[in-house]
Write a protein that holds these residues in place. Structure first.
Motif: not given
Length: 85
Positions: A49-52, A56-58, A73-80
């Motif tokens: 899952d993207y959250e996991e 750097d991986e994102l 981007m921050k993590k939540d922005e990358l996931i989106d």
């Protein structure tokens, strides 16, 4: 309005609701329409899952997909961005 390029609209919408990107959902839905849902469902591997994933991986995945602006981007922005590219 249905997209004429999507061959299995019901599966496409389900995949989008589950967080799949438009590109991935279309690819799976069209393949399922062509080959049958059972054969498509048994093919894929397991992805985290993207959250996991780490930031750097994102960012690496965003780079692979040619998403612009990923380095700031921050993590939540990358996931989106990854889910909606």
């Amino acid at each position: 309005m249905p997209n004429p390029r999507i061959k299995d609209e019901e599966l496409y919408e389900k995949l989008r609701e589950e967080g799949a990107s438009k590109e991935k959902a279309a690819r799976i839905a069209n393949s399922a329409a062509k080959e049958g849902r059972d054969s498509v469902g048994h093919r894929g591997g397991k992805a985290e899952d993207y959250e996991e994933r780490t930031v750097d991986e994102l960012r690496e995945r965003a780079k692979e997909l040619d998403i612009t602006g990923y380095s700031d981007m921050k993590k939540d922005e990358l996931i989106d961005a990854l889910r909606n590219h």
